[in-house]
Motif scaffolding. Structure first.
Motif, PDB file in Angstrom:
ATOM      1  N   GLY A 293       0.796  -1.227   0.000  1.00  0.00           N
ATOM      2  CA  GLY A 293       0.000   0.000   0.000  1.00  0.00           C
ATOM      3  C   GLY A 293       0.822   1.268   0.000  1.00  0.00           C
ATOM      4  N   VAL A 294       1.752   1.376   0.948  1.00  0.00           N
ATOM      5  CA  VAL A 294       2.571   2.586   1.046  1.00  0.00           C
ATOM      6  C   VAL A 294       3.484   2.717  -0.179  1.00  0.00           C
ATOM      7  CG1 VAL A 294       4.362   3.755   2.381  1.00  0.00           C
ATOM      8  CG2 VAL A 294       2.474   2.616   3.554  1.00  0.00           C
ATOM      9  N   ALA A 295       4.009   1.586  -0.658  1.00  0.00           N
ATOM     10  CA  ALA A 295       4.891   1.629  -1.830  1.00  0.00           C
ATOM     11  C   ALA A 295       4.160   2.185  -3.046  1.00  0.00           C
ATOM     12  CB  ALA A 295       5.426   0.233  -2.128  1.00  0.00           C
ATOM     13  N   ILE A 296       2.950   1.705  -3.294  1.00  0.00           N
ATOM     14  CA  ILE A 296       2.184   2.185  -4.444  1.00  0.00           C
ATOM     15  C   ILE A 296       1.790   3.639  -4.244  1.00  0.00           C
ATOM     16  CG2 ILE A 296       0.041   1.870  -5.759  1.00  0.00           C
ATOM     17  CD1 ILE A 296       0.266  -1.132  -5.082  1.00  0.00           C
ATOM     18  N   GLY A 297       1.365   3.993  -3.030  1.00  0.00           N
ATOM     19  CA  GLY A 297       1.018   5.380  -2.746  1.00  0.00           C
ATOM     20  C   GLY A 297       2.198   6.323  -2.893  1.00  0.00           C
ATOM     21  N   THR A 298       3.408   5.843  -2.540  1.00  0.00           N
ATOM     22  CA  THR A 298       4.613   6.664  -2.632  1.00  0.00           C
ATOM     23  C   THR A 298       4.945   7.009  -4.080  1.00  0.00           C
ATOM     24  OG1 THR A 298       5.545   5.739  -0.594  1.00  0.00           O
ATOM     25  CG2 THR A 298       7.090   6.734  -2.153  1.00  0.00           C
ATOM     26  N   VAL A 299       4.865   6.017  -4.971  1.00  0.00           N
ATOM     27  CA  VAL A 299       5.249   6.272  -6.368  1.00  0.00           C
ATOM     28  C   VAL A 299       4.142   6.982  -7.145  1.00  0.00           C
ATOM     29  CG1 VAL A 299       6.778   4.276  -6.373  1.00  0.00           C
ATOM     30  CG2 VAL A 299       4.452   4.009  -7.222  1.00  0.00           C
ATOM     31  N   ILE A 300       2.901   6.830  -6.704  1.00  0.00           N
ATOM     32  CA  ILE A 300       1.811   7.399  -7.503  1.00  0.00           C
ATOM     33  C   ILE A 300       1.597   8.883  -7.239  1.00  0.00           C
ATOM     34  CG2 ILE A 300      -0.168   6.983  -5.977  1.00  0.00           C
ATOM     35  CD1 ILE A 300      -1.708   6.034  -8.428  1.00  0.00           C
ATOM     36  N   LEU A 301       1.921   9.380  -6.036  1.00  0.00           N
ATOM     37  CA  LEU A 301       1.685  10.798  -5.748  1.00  0.00           C
ATOM     38  C   LEU A 301       2.496  11.729  -6.655  1.00  0.00           C
ATOM     39  CD1 LEU A 301       0.402  13.085  -4.168  1.00  0.00           C
ATOM     40  CD2 LEU A 301       2.160  12.783  -2.403  1.00  0.00           C
ATOM     41  N   PRO A 302       3.830  11.542  -6.778  1.00  0.00           N
ATOM     42  CA  PRO A 302       4.567  12.417  -7.708  1.00  0.00           C
ATOM     43  C   PRO A 302       4.082  12.270  -9.150  1.00  0.00           C
ATOM     44  CG  PRO A 302       6.087  11.187  -6.303  1.00  0.00           C
ATOM     45  CD  PRO A 302       4.723  10.615  -6.076  1.00  0.00           C
ATOM     46  N   ALA A 303       3.751  11.023  -9.545  1.00  0.00           N
ATOM     47  CA  ALA A 303       3.297  10.800 -10.920  1.00  0.00           C
ATOM     48  C   ALA A 303       1.963  11.495 -11.181  1.00  0.00           C
ATOM     49  CB  ALA A 303       3.173   9.296 -11.184  1.00  0.00           C
ATOM     50  N   LEU A 304       1.017  11.373 -10.243  1.00  0.00           N
ATOM     51  CA  LEU A 304      -0.266  12.054 -10.397  1.00  0.00           C
ATOM     52  C   LEU A 304      -0.094  13.570 -10.388  1.00  0.00           C
ATOM     53  CD1 LEU A 304      -2.580   9.911  -8.049  1.00  0.00           C
ATOM     54  CD2 LEU A 304      -2.673   9.994 -10.543  1.00  0.00           C
ATOM     55  N   SER A 305       0.789  14.064  -9.531  1.00  0.00           N
ATOM     56  CA  SER A 305       1.021  15.509  -9.455  1.00  0.00           C
ATOM     57  C   SER A 305       1.561  16.047 -10.776  1.00  0.00           C
ATOM     58  CB  SER A 305       2.006  15.824  -8.318  1.00  0.00           C
ATOM     59  OG  SER A 305       1.496  15.394  -7.071  1.00  0.00           O
ATOM     60  N   LYS A 306       2.462  15.293 -11.402  1.00  0.00           N
ATOM     61  CA  LYS A 306       3.013  15.734 -12.690  1.00  0.00           C
ATOM     62  C   LYS A 306       1.936  15.699 -13.773  1.00  0.00           C
ATOM     63  CE  LYS A 306       7.455  13.930 -11.252  1.00  0.00           C
ATOM     64  NZ  LYS A 306       8.299  12.722 -11.240  1.00  0.00           N
ATOM     65  N   ARG A 307       1.103  14.651 -13.772  1.00  0.00           N
ATOM     66  CA  ARG A 307       0.042  14.572 -14.789  1.00  0.00           C
ATOM     67  C   ARG A 307      -0.968  15.704 -14.593  1.00  0.00           C
ATOM     68  NH1 ARG A 307       3.363  11.314 -15.439  1.00  0.00           N
ATOM     69  NH2 ARG A 307       4.233  13.274 -16.205  1.00  0.00           N
ATOM     70  N   HIS A 308      -1.234  16.073 -13.341  1.00  0.00           N
ATOM     71  CA  HIS A 308      -2.144  17.182 -13.099  1.00  0.00           C
ATOM     72  C   HIS A 308      -1.526  18.492 -13.594  1.00  0.00           C
ATOM     73  CE1 HIS A 308      -5.182  19.677 -11.217  1.00  0.00           C
ATOM     74  NE2 HIS A 308      -4.232  20.346 -10.577  1.00  0.00           N
ATOM     75  N   ALA A 309      -0.221  18.675 -13.323  1.00  0.00           N
ATOM     76  CA  ALA A 309       0.461  19.889 -13.786  1.00  0.00           C
ATOM     77  C   ALA A 309       0.448  19.972 -15.305  1.00  0.00           C
ATOM     78  CB  ALA A 309       1.901  19.924 -13.261  1.00  0.00           C
ATOM     79  N   GLU A 310       0.493  18.810 -15.976  1.00  0.00           N
ATOM     80  CA  GLU A 310       0.461  18.766 -17.437  1.00  0.00           C
ATOM     81  C   GLU A 310      -0.965  18.745 -17.984  1.00  0.00           C
ATOM     82  OE1 GLU A 310       2.607  15.221 -18.225  1.00  0.00           O
ATOM     83  OE2 GLU A 310       4.566  16.052 -17.683  1.00  0.00           O
ATOM     84  N   GLN A 311      -1.956  18.725 -17.072  1.00  0.00           N
ATOM     85  CA  GLN A 311      -3.379  18.686 -17.452  1.00  0.00           C
ATOM     86  C   GLN A 311      -3.699  17.453 -18.291  1.00  0.00           C
ATOM     87  OE1 GLN A 311      -4.280  22.481 -19.255  1.00  0.00           O
ATOM     88  NE2 GLN A 311      -4.188  23.559 -17.297  1.00  0.00           N
TER      89      GLN A 311
END
Length: 523
Positions: A293-311
């Motif tokens: 759980g924590v491992a997946i949550g750790t890698v997905i937050l930066p990835a989601l943040s970048k995708r949001h910044a890129e819209q």
């Protein structure tokens, strides 16, 4: 203007599954050493007064670490840092790091000094039941003065880890907790004989670990050219944004930790040993929770943040769907195995030295209750970033408050018939409420869009769990037999059951069409 033309420090893209495996493997090493640590502590202290005192003294700063450092701060800082790394210049990124590091250090240094001064009152606040035993209360307060500086040290470590994670350097932050376990094991074995109160050695181990973990990450930040020069600047635009996001996030992703702390408060009023029974059972649940759980949550937050910044909304939704499937793929069999093998696991790991047969029976009750909520704990770890990555920290707070109130209601209802196990069950039920509401809101906002194939996936997972559970139930000896075996015999049987259970589960998945390529997704 292109990122390169602006001199932006652009983190490389990597596969989420690969990054998740890196974090998971490092976390597995840390959690396995954590179990070794707990075996040593159980053998030396059992579930008596010294153990209860240390677990409370360690839980308070550890709880605040998860609340502030890994919880609110991480969820607020990473989206802002990801935006800076994508859209700002290198100089602006460095200014942000300097300002955040300085401001964080100033605030936490003041909190730490105040907490050390008020240690007896803080101990009473978090474990009011200890007031019935003045010696136990005083011992816990003395330990707290040693363990609380860990909050400052580990929060700065988490800051460094957030930077490294944003630049896709996941292995170093994931490995860092290993140093805590090594420090506590060393303190238990080497310092305990030197202390009048053996449990006090563990408090020193916590303090030593905080220093070691922070220093360990410094060279890696320097190699990236991102070593901050801390200088408080609360007027900095990035700091103000982090603080704005952080305030509500204090309750958002950390609700499960708050619920666990409430369990400790109520358990302090129950039979001696209740705090320790909850601790040992929670430690076993933390193994799969951290590894998966924590491992997946750790890698997905930066990835989601970048995708949001890129819209990139479509890719954002696919990432969330991927995270849900990955959590269920690994979380469901882990929860089932913990429930089926509760006593054998506890006996194999902790039934040595001061740990009694009754301690095993009591801890197994809370372990099964926590196992029921394992999948929900994991889902929260991957659903909450769906809000935080979009700079929405208010929604998880509202959900978290509802879940906390529900947890207290469940506690009051279940503590009377089930004692400490009722507290664990209440935490599990409130976690399901929390996860369910987060998923429903993400769906309503159009952010979580389930990809095709969920019906078939449910059949594959359900069938695999049924087959694995049947095999484990058939092969596992009755738990009283484990009490008569030595450590080697127990370990061999447990390793065999784990290997067979995993083999049966993944063989079923392969037979029904699950393939590794189905879980490949680039961040």
């Amino acid at each position: 203007m292109a990122a390169e033309a602006k001199g932006v420090v652009a983190p490389p893209r990597r596969g989420l599954m690969r990054s998740g495996l890196v974090v998971g493997s490092m976390t597995m090493l840390s959690r396995m050493l954590g179990l070794v640590r707990d075996v040593v502590i159980a053998a030396l202290l059992g579930a008596g007064q010294g153990a209860d005192a240390f677990f409370v003294a360690f839980k308070i700063p550890n709880f605040m670490r998860r609340l502030f450092a890994e919880g609110a701060f991480n969820q607020a800082f990473v989206p802002v840092l990801s935006e800076y790394s994508t859209q700002k210049t290198k100089a602006e990124v460095r200014e942000l790091l300097d300002a955040v590091a300085g401001s964080l250090t100033m605030v936490l240094a003041l909190i730490t000094a105040l907490a050390m001064l008020l240690a007896p009152w803080i101990t009473w606040l978090f474990a009011p039941g200890f007031s019935r035993d003045p010696a136990k209360l005083a011992l816990t307060a003395d330990m707290l003065r040693l363990t609380f500086p860990y909050l400052l040290l580990i929060s700065l470590t988490a800051f460094s880890g957030s930077v490294l994670n944003t630049w896709n350097r996941f292995a170093v932050p994931a490995f860092t907790p290993v140093l805590l376990n090594l420090s506590l094991i060393g303190a238990a074995l080497l310092l305990t004989p030197l202390m009048e109160q053996p449990a006090m050695a563990l408090a020193w181990g916590v303090l030593i670990a905080g220093v070691a973990q922070l220093l360990f990450q410094v060279p890696f930040l320097s190699n990236l050219g991102l070593m901050p020069r801390p200088w408080p600047n609360f007027a900095h635009e990035g700091v103000r944004r982090v603080l704005k996001l952080m305030t509500p996030a204090l309750f958002g992703v950390s609700v499960s930790q708050i619920n666990l702390l409430l369990d400790t408060v109520l358990a302090s009023f129950l039979t001696a040993g209740s705090v320790s029974w909850l601790y040992y059972s929670d430690r076993l649940v933390e193994l799969p929770l951290g590894v998966f759980g924590v491992a997946i949550g750790t890698v997905i937050l930066p990835a989601l943040s970048k995708r949001h910044a890129e819209q990139s909304r479509e890719h954002f939704s696919k990432m969330l769907d991927w995270a849900l499937r990955a959590v269920l793929l690994l979380g469901l069999p882990a929860a089932l195995a913990l429930a089926l093998l509760a006593e054998p696991l506890l006996i194999s790991l902790f039934h040595y030295g001061a740990m009694t047969d009754n301690d095993i029976v009591m801890a197994s009750m809370s372990l099964r209750a926590y196992a029921l909520g394992l999948v929900a704990f994991m889902l929260i770890k991957v659903l909450a970033p769906g809000f935080f990555a979009r700079h929405d920290t208010k929604t998880p707070v509202k959900v978290g408050i509802i879940a906390m109130v529900a947890n207290m209601v469940f506690n009051l209802i279940l503590i009377w018939p089930l004692a400490h196990a009722g507290l664990a069950l209440a935490t599990a039920l409130s976690a399901f409420l929390n996860a369910g509401m987060l998923a429903w809101l993400l769906r309503r906002q159009g952010v979580l869009v389930f990809q095709p194939g969920w019906g078939r996936f449910a059949f594959q997972l359900g069938g695999g769990c049924v087959v694995m559970g049947g095999v484990l139930w058939w092969l596992a000896p009755e738990w009283h037999q484990w009490l008569a075996w030595d450590a080697l015999h127990r370990g061999a049987w447990m390793a065999g059951l784990v290997v067979i259970g995993a083999a049966v589960y993944f063989t079923w998945l392969g037979f029904t069409g699950v393939r590794i390529r189905h879980f490949r997704l680039h961040g």
